[in-house]
Design an enzyme around this catalytic site. Structure first.
Site, PDB file in Angstrom:
ATOM      1  CG  ASP A 184      16.823   3.662  -4.457  1.00 53.47           C
ATOM      2  OD1 ASP A 184      16.975   4.454  -5.406  1.00 53.47           O
ATOM      3  OD2 ASP A 184      15.776   3.010  -4.281  1.00 53.47           O
ATOM      4  CB  SER A 190      11.334  -5.559   3.071  1.00 57.27           C
ATOM      5  OG  SER A 190      12.093  -5.151   4.191  1.00 57.27           O
ATOM      6  CG  ASN A 248      15.381   5.317   2.710  1.00 61.57           C
ATOM      7  OD1 ASN A 248      14.761   6.194   2.123  1.00 61.57           O
ATOM      8  ND2 ASN A 248      15.753   4.200   2.111  1.00 61.57           N
TER       9      ASN A 248
END
EC number: 2.7.1.23
Length: 296
Positions: free
Chosen positions: A74, A193, A147
């Site tokens: 990624d 996360s 992202n």
């Protein structure tokens, strides 16, 4: 048809699959333009009858490339944002890495991928980008990310105070190690996360997620991506970190920052039988539990 191949690098175990991809493209009469540093490393392991066309800058791609293939994980695919920019060239992520949320096409699907390109039996999703404005020049000609945008303390310094505003109205002061503003695509990355929610890629939202907040009642929040989110940062340290995906800048408390949705999007290609729910089940192992196979 012409494709571009981009990779940060590779391990020796990947050489056979890279060779397979090049052979499949050649058999399908698809021309390949290679990222120049990738080619110079690769030619030590794979013989080329003649030197292929090469690219090293975004300016080398528009107008002549049908697809850009990312060979890696990624992180490698996130790099391609800097090359395709606003050209709308579809990005194809072939997973030579580990998890592969974005680079969702497996090494065992190379033949199927090339066939899908020829038959045009693929799907192209539009992924929104996040854009940064600042009162000083930051990130050159690429002030956007796929992202996330983050503000973070530098090194081991004390936590920072991040005064955050939504469309000019005060939202909160985050006492934390940092703050993440992610796109729906980035919701399964750093934000996840840190306890952030998973958001479907076609949702029109941003996710604001604090990193190790001092106040335990402060939780991630989802806001419309038509919003402008602005920040003022202060702390005991004179310097802080500001990131767009894997790119990083050092800033100080005089820098004013604002985030909004980018005016263009990234085209991300996937095979027809693959979708976001399929990715969740396979990458996060949802539903894969011995208890689900017990019949009462």
């Amino acid at each position: 048809m012409q494709v571009a191949l981009y990779s940060r690098g590779f391990i020796t175990e990947d050489i056979a699959n890279i060779r397979l991809l090049l052979d499949e493209l050649h058999r399908a009469e698809i021309s390949a333009t290679l990222y120049e540093p990738f080619y110079h490393t690769l030619k030590e392991y794979i013989s080329f009858k003649e030197e292929p066309s090469l690219f090293s800058r975004a300016e080398d791609l528009p107008g002549k490339i049908d697809f850009l293939m990312s060979l890696g994980g990624d992180g490698t695919l996130l790099d391609t944002v800097c090359y395709v920019r606003d050209t709308n060239i579809p990005v194809v992520g072939i997973n030579f890495g580990r998890l592969g949320f974005l680079a969702s096409i497996g090494k065992d699907e190379i033949h199927s991928l090339v066939k899908a390109l020829l038959d045009r039996t693929y799907v192209v999703d539009q992924r929104s980008l996040i854009h940064l404005d600042a009162n000083v020049p930051l990130f050159g000609e690429i002030p956007y990310a796929l992202n996330e945008f983050t503000i973070h303390k530098k090194d081991t310094s004390a936590m920072v105070k991040i005064h955050t505003y939504l469309n000019g109205e005060f939202l909160n002061t985050y006492w934390a190690d940092g703050l993440i503003v992610s796109t729906p695509t980035g919701s399964t990355g750093y934000s996840l996360s840190c306890g952030g929610p998973i958001v479907f890629p076609d949702a029109n939202n941003f996710v604001i997620t604090p990193v190790a907040p001092h106040n335990l009642n402060v939780r991630p929040i989802i806001v419309p991506n038509e919003s402008v989110i602005s920040f003022e940062v202060e702390g005991r340290s004179d310097q802080f970190l500001c990131t767009l995906d894997s790119r990083m800048e050092t800033i100080d408390s005089t820098v004013q920052l604002a985030i909004k949705k980018e005016r263009f999007s990234l085209s991300l290609l996937r095979l027809d039988e693959s979708n976001f729910l399929h990715t969740l089940r396979n990458k996060l192992l949802w539903g894969i539990d011995a208890r689900n196979r017990i019949k009462v």
